[in-house]
Design an enzyme around this catalytic site. Structure first.
Site, PDB file in Angstrom:
ATOM      1  N   PHE A 284     -12.518  -5.183  11.358  1.00 20.01           N
ATOM      2  CA  PHE A 284     -12.153  -4.309  10.398  1.00 20.01           C
ATOM      3  C   PHE A 284     -12.194  -4.979   9.184  1.00 20.01           C
ATOM      4  O   PHE A 284     -12.285  -6.279   9.224  1.00 20.01           O
ATOM      5  CB  PHE A 284     -10.624  -4.115  10.473  1.00 20.01           C
TER       6      PHE A 284
ATOM      7  N   GLN B 152      -2.667   2.115  -2.089  1.00 14.63           N
ATOM      8  CA  GLN B 152      -4.079   1.846  -1.753  1.00 14.63           C
ATOM      9  C   GLN B 152      -4.616   3.168  -1.647  1.00 14.63           C
ATOM     10  O   GLN B 152      -4.394   4.347  -1.016  1.00 14.63           O
ATOM     11  CB  GLN B 152      -3.985   1.506  -0.076  1.00 14.63           C
TER      12      GLN B 152
ATOM     13  N   HIS C  61      -7.858   4.866   0.329  1.00 15.41           N
ATOM     14  CA  HIS C  61      -8.799   4.571   1.407  1.00 15.41           C
ATOM     15  C   HIS C  61      -9.966   5.235   1.023  1.00 15.41           C
ATOM     16  O   HIS C  61     -10.131   6.093   0.327  1.00 15.41           O
ATOM     17  CB  HIS C  61      -8.393   5.413   2.664  1.00 15.41           C
TER      18      HIS C  61
ATOM     19  N   LEU D  55      -8.308  11.446   6.831  1.00 14.67           N
ATOM     20  CA  LEU D  55      -9.004  10.286   6.801  1.00 14.67           C
ATOM     21  C   LEU D  55      -9.982  10.233   7.891  1.00 14.67           C
ATOM     22  O   LEU D  55      -9.967  10.599   8.990  1.00 14.67           O
ATOM     23  CB  LEU D  55      -7.867   9.251   7.411  1.00 14.67           C
TER      24      LEU D  55
ATOM     25  N   GLU E  47     -11.545   3.548   8.895  1.00 17.95           N
ATOM     26  CA  GLU E  47     -12.470   2.254   8.611  1.00 17.95           C
ATOM     27  C   GLU E  47     -13.138   1.652  10.093  1.00 17.95           C
ATOM     28  O   GLU E  47     -14.179   1.012   9.980  1.00 17.95           O
ATOM     29  CB  GLU E  47     -11.730   1.277   8.139  1.00 17.95           C
TER      30      GLU E  47
ATOM     31  N   ARG F  24     -10.211  -2.920   1.276  1.00 15.61           N
ATOM     32  CA  ARG F  24     -10.179  -1.336   0.619  1.00 15.61           C
ATOM     33  C   ARG F  24     -10.254  -1.096  -0.901  1.00 15.61           C
ATOM     34  O   ARG F  24     -10.867  -0.335  -1.205  1.00 15.61           O
ATOM     35  CB  ARG F  24      -9.110  -0.610   1.265  1.00 15.61           C
TER      36      ARG F  24
ATOM     37  N   HIS G 125      -3.425   6.563   0.175  1.00 20.30           N
ATOM     38  CA  HIS G 125      -3.562   6.402   1.460  1.00 20.30           C
ATOM     39  C   HIS G 125      -2.079   5.584   1.861  1.00 20.30           C
ATOM     40  O   HIS G 125      -1.557   6.150   3.100  1.00 20.30           O
ATOM     41  CB  HIS G 125      -4.796   5.695   2.206  1.00 20.30           C
TER      42      HIS G 125
ATOM     43  N   ARG H 235      -3.258  -3.895   1.182  1.00 20.81           N
ATOM     44  CA  ARG H 235      -3.134  -3.929   2.404  1.00 20.81           C
ATOM     45  C   ARG H 235      -4.448  -4.185   3.471  1.00 20.81           C
ATOM     46  O   ARG H 235      -5.174  -3.351   2.822  1.00 20.81           O
ATOM     47  CB  ARG H 235      -2.178  -2.969   3.178  1.00 20.81           C
TER      48      ARG H 235
HETATM   49  C1  LIG Z   1      -4.174   8.767   8.649  1.00 24.18           C
HETATM   50  C2  LIG Z   1      -3.656   7.533   8.620  1.00 24.18           C
HETATM   51  C3  LIG Z   1      -4.482   6.467   9.411  1.00 24.18           C
HETATM   52  C4  LIG Z   1      -3.846   5.185   9.571  1.00 24.18           C
HETATM   53  N1  LIG Z   1      -4.420   4.402  10.393  1.00 24.18           N
HETATM   54  C5  LIG Z   1      -4.034   3.155  10.494  1.00 24.18           C
HETATM   55  C6  LIG Z   1      -4.547   2.169  11.365  1.00 24.18           C
HETATM   56  O1  LIG Z   1      -5.376   2.487  12.010  1.00 24.18           O
HETATM   57  N2  LIG Z   1      -3.689   0.787  11.289  1.00 24.18           N
HETATM   58  C7  LIG Z   1      -2.827   0.630  10.756  1.00 24.18           C
HETATM   59  O2  LIG Z   1      -2.383  -0.511  10.788  1.00 24.18           O
HETATM   60  N3  LIG Z   1      -2.207   1.430   9.693  1.00 24.18           N
HETATM   61  C8  LIG Z   1      -2.856   2.790   9.676  1.00 24.18           C
HETATM   62  N4  LIG Z   1      -2.246   3.627   8.765  1.00 24.18           N
HETATM   63  C9  LIG Z   1      -1.016   3.406   8.009  1.00 24.18           C
HETATM   64  C10 LIG Z   1       0.151   3.443   9.140  1.00 24.18           C
HETATM   65  O3  LIG Z   1      -0.163   4.362   9.999  1.00 24.18           O
HETATM   66  C11 LIG Z   1       1.363   3.980   8.537  1.00 24.18           C
HETATM   67  O4  LIG Z   1       1.847   2.827   7.565  1.00 24.18           O
HETATM   68  C12 LIG Z   1       2.772   3.731   9.637  1.00 24.18           C
HETATM   69  O5  LIG Z   1       2.497   4.353  10.752  1.00 24.18           O
HETATM   70  C13 LIG Z   1       3.897   4.199   9.141  1.00 24.18           C
HETATM   71  O6  LIG Z   1       4.762   4.198  10.119  1.00 24.18           O
HETATM   72  P1  LIG Z   1       6.454   4.327   9.775  1.00 24.18           P
HETATM   73  O7  LIG Z   1       7.208   4.023  10.907  1.00 24.18           O
HETATM   74  O8  LIG Z   1       6.947   3.361   8.620  1.00 24.18           O
HETATM   75  O9  LIG Z   1       6.538   5.712   9.392  1.00 24.18           O
HETATM   76  P2  LIG Z   1       6.105   7.189   9.673  1.00 24.18           P
HETATM   77  O10 LIG Z   1       5.241   6.920  11.137  1.00 24.18           O
HETATM   78  O11 LIG Z   1       5.495   7.785   8.695  1.00 24.18           O
HETATM   79  O12 LIG Z   1       7.540   7.932  10.284  1.00 24.18           O
HETATM   80  C14 LIG Z   1       8.219   8.151   9.199  1.00 24.18           C
HETATM   81  C15 LIG Z   1       9.577   8.960  10.006  1.00 24.18           C
HETATM   82  O13 LIG Z   1      10.689   9.044   9.296  1.00 24.18           O
HETATM   83  C16 LIG Z   1      11.204  10.386   9.284  1.00 24.18           C
HETATM   84  N5  LIG Z   1      11.854  10.745   7.990  1.00 24.18           N
HETATM   85  C17 LIG Z   1      11.290  10.743   6.595  1.00 24.18           C
HETATM   86  N6  LIG Z   1      12.270  11.129   5.704  1.00 24.18           N
HETATM   87  C18 LIG Z   1      13.299  11.468   6.732  1.00 24.18           C
HETATM   88  C19 LIG Z   1      14.536  12.122   6.257  1.00 24.18           C
HETATM   89  N7  LIG Z   1      14.825  12.311   5.130  1.00 24.18           N
HETATM   90  N8  LIG Z   1      15.345  12.549   7.378  1.00 24.18           N
HETATM   91  C20 LIG Z   1      15.047  12.322   8.617  1.00 24.18           C
HETATM   92  N9  LIG Z   1      13.714  11.758   9.124  1.00 24.18           N
HETATM   93  C21 LIG Z   1      12.931  11.339   7.967  1.00 24.18           C
HETATM   94  C22 LIG Z   1      10.058  11.308   9.637  1.00 24.18           C
HETATM   95  O14 LIG Z   1      10.354  12.384  10.519  1.00 24.18           O
HETATM   96  C23 LIG Z   1       9.268  10.330  10.737  1.00 24.18           C
HETATM   97  O15 LIG Z   1       9.780  10.141  11.616  1.00 24.18           O
HETATM   98  C24 LIG Z   1      -2.707   4.899   8.760  1.00 24.18           C
HETATM   99  C25 LIG Z   1      -2.071   5.756   7.884  1.00 24.18           C
HETATM  100  C26 LIG Z   1      -2.580   7.294   8.005  1.00 24.18           C
HETATM  101  C27 LIG Z   1      -1.824   8.133   7.091  1.00 24.18           C
END
Ligand SMILES: Cc1cc2nc3c(=O)[nH]c(=O)nc-3n(C[C@H](O)[C@H](O)[C@H](O)COP(=O)(O)OP(=O)(O)OC[C@H]3O[C@@H](n4cnc5c(N)ncnc54)[C@H](O)[C@@H]3O)c2cc1C
Length: 587
Positions: free
Chosen positions: A119, A240, A242, A252, A255, A286, A353, A398
């Site tokens: 990566f 960031q 992407h 997306l 990568e 990135r 992203h 990142r």
């Molecule tokens: C398309 C894509 C591909 C990616 N690929 C990778 C990868 O391969 N490797 C990597 O390391 N990173 C990757 N990333 C980044 C990574 O996936 C995210 O940064 C990470 O998953 C975020 O996780 P999280 O648990 O912080 O939030 P999220 O998974 O976004 O979850 C947020 C949660 O908060 C809840 N929520 C939000 N606001 C409220 C509210 N007001 N009340 C109640 N609930 C609420 C939502 O319902 C959800 O359950 C990618 C991101 C994207 C967008």
């Protein structure tokens, strides 16, 4: 008004990877845990993560955590805190094995070990050669991870509040955090969820931009709620982009495609990354690759009738590799770009992203902010992990696959910290009488607003403003104008009107409430970007093209009140090893 109230040991807002990893730690310790989510837990944005999770397992090539740490510090353009980075990289193998033992279905190598792929920005021997560090389940790693964590939580009796939206953080006069107010979408009812510890894991806010890889629910609610009760937002200028979002739609293309051997070409068929990053080429970090694409387009070497995008070529990998290692990517390309990557290259552009900034925390997930005496004290009862938090391990940029790692490492450590803190703090504190007033006032305004603009219209203005004034490259005069424009948008946000005022599943109301949070994130971003007079990581200014460590090796803190900006030092000292001092960053 008499609002129903429920008491828990811990309330977690967010059921993505971060929220669910923390919840698991807490439920398994026997605590009463409530997890709120706007959507069904396994629909959180973590489910969309494709490429993998970083850990120096060394299953394919020799590796160790110290090299991973070096890459992360360098990738962050030296803005990452080195104690937190050491903590994360050292724990990576352990937390990945833990996921494996929970039943996460990783791909396998011939010898049965976890499959790993290269990566961007990950190296061996302190920048020498490419590392193979990303542990993956095809191109659906987040999907595999989130389902595994959900199932473990169900068996640990975590209580989920699905389709509940947290509205505001409850903070008393002393500054202690006591829970949240929340809206049950199905009924339109408001409830108080009281807790001895409140953890935000609300994910990113990519929806402040017009072109984004993020889910529609990524509206930065945690940041909005924190900012409204006086918590600063850290390093918000760093977003960031992407390099490979599908042209015209933004979805997306991981990568992982370049990790498997795909590469970018311009209209002349030239593999242009060789000019920008002779060593790492398409697997440079990135920020570097996104700037290269933007420059190619600006200088007229873009593809298509408007010369406004580039091509990601992978047909040379062969149908076999594409079908087994990148099945999700192929599906996305067919569905959204109407081409089959087995035969044709995918049209791509840089797309917003990931949010490097967020709610400031230490490496135990405790939120740190000005409290009683100093600028960086633990705020009692308040924790944050995942993309909504800023630890800061990602600094100004990142590395791919380090976010899934961040969720799991800090989700677990925040869980452990809360378990310790709750041993000392065994009672719920008395709730203030006016506790739900802010939320009720926000709802009442929406119910009574006349002659306002639609949420869709104002939201569009917000996203267009951010896209135009605060993109991959930033210009001094544009940033100044951007600050003014976003203030105007903020005034419009305060007067949105919804036509549908029913209670049951009123998504119009939810979107209006989300806009209150988006504007906080957008304002913090624009003001912080205007203030930082240097280029570092993802923040690239035309008037200050160089990094300036003498003046700017420091974290930005944005306060909602008076839009005040403050700064705090970067933690250059790791936990046990010696520091990686800032030096020129080349790939
Ligand atoms: C398309 C894509 C591909 C990616 N690929 C990778 C990868 O391969 N490797 C990597 O390391 N990173 C990757 N990333 C980044 C990574 O996936 C995210 O940064 C990470 O998953 C975020 O996780 P999280 O648990 O912080 O939030 P999220 O998974 O976004 O979850 C947020 C949660 O908060 C809840 N929520 C939000 N606001 C409220 C509210 N007001 N009340 C109640 N609930 C609420 C939502 O319902 C959800 O359950 C990618 C991101 C994207 C967008």
């Amino acid at each position: 008004m008499n609002i129903p109230k429920r008491k828990f040991d811990v309330v977690i807002v967010g059921a993505g990877g971060a929220g669910m990893r923390a919840a698991l730690q807490l439920s398994e310790a026997g605590l009463k845990v409530a997890v709120l989510s706007k959507v069904f837990p396994t629909r959180s944005h973590t489910v969309a993560a494709q490429g993998g999770i970083a850990a120096s397992l060394g299953n394919v090539t020799e590796d160790n955590w110290h090299w991973h740490m070096y890459d992360t510090v360098k990738g962050s353009d030296y803005l990452g805190d080195q104690d937190a980075i050491e903590f994360m990289c050292r724990q990576a193998p352990e937390v990945v094995y833990e996921l494996e033992h929970y039943g996460m279905p990783f791909d396998r190598l011939e010898n049965g070990k976890i499959y790993q792929r290269p990566f961007g920005g990950h190296s061996r021997n302190f920048g020498d050669t490419q590392a193979t560090r990303s542990c993956a389940a095809a191109d659906r790693t987040g999907h595999a991870m989130l389902h595994t964590l959900y199932q473990r939580n169900v068996s640990a009796n975590t209580q989920f509040f699905v389709e509940w939206m947290a509205l505001d953080l409850i903070r008393d006069q002393q500054g202690d955090v006591l829970g949240v107010t929340a809206l049950e979408m199905e009924t339109g009812d408001v409830m108080i969820l009281q807790a001895r510890a409140t953890l935000f894991a609300t994910g990113g806010a990519g929806r402040i931009f017009h072109a984004s890889t993020n889910a529609f629910i990524n509206t930065g609610d945690g940041l909005g709620m924190a900012a409204r009760v006086g918590i600063p937002l850290q390093d918000m200028e760093f977003w960031q982009f992407h390099p490979t979002g599908v042209y015209g739609v933004g979805v997306l293309i991981s990568e992982a495609v370049r990790g498997e051997g795909g590469y970018l070409i311009n209209k002349d068929g030239e593999r242009f990354m060789e000019r920008y990053a002779p060593h790492a080429k398409d697997l440079a970090s990135r920020d570097v690759v996104s700037r290269a694409l933007t420059t190619e387009i600006k200088e007229g070497r873009g593809y298509g009738p408007h010369a406004d995008h580039l091509l990601l070529k992978l047909d040379h990998l062969g149908a076999e590799v594409i079908k087994s290692r990148l099945p999700g990517i192929r599906e996305i390309a067919i569905k959204f770009a109407h081409i089959d990557p087995i035969e044709q290259p995918i049209p791509v552009v840089p797309t917003a992203h990931y949010m490097m900034g967020g709610i400031p925390t230490n490496l135990h997930g405790q939120v740190v902010a000005p409290y009683k005496t100093g600028p960086e004290e633990v705020v009692p009862g308040f924790y944050a992990v995942g993309e909504c938090a800023c630890v800061s391990v990602h600094g100004a940029n990142r590395l791919g696959t380090n976010s899934l790692l961040d969720l799991i490492v800090f989700g677990r450590s925040a869980g452990n910290q809360i378990i310790e803190d709750l041993k000392r703090n065994s009672h719920h504190k008395q709730l203030p009488a006016d506790i739900a007033d802010t939320s009720l006032a926000r709802l009442a305004r929406l119910d009574n607003q006349k002659d306002g603009e639609s949420v869709a219209q104002v939201g569009e203005a917000l996203r267009k403003t951010m896209q135009k004034y605060c993109g991959v490259f930033r210009f001094a005069n544009m940033l100044k104008e951007g600050v003014e424009e976003i203030s105007e948008v903020a005034q419009r946000v305060a007067q949105t009107e919804i036509q549908d005022r029913s209670r049951v599943f009123n998504t119009a109301r939810v979107e209006a409430l989300e806009l209150d949070n988006l504007i906080e994130v957008a304002t913090a971003t624009m003001v912080s970007a205007e203030a930082r007079r240097e280029s570092r990581g993802a923040h690239a200014r035309n008037d200050f093209p160089e990094r300036n460590d003498d003046k700017w090796l420091k974290h930005t803190l944005f306060f909602k009140e008076d839009r005040r900006i403050d700064y705090k030092p970067v933690r250059l000292k790791p936990l046990t090893v010696s520091s990686f001092p800032p030096k020129a960053r080349t790939y």
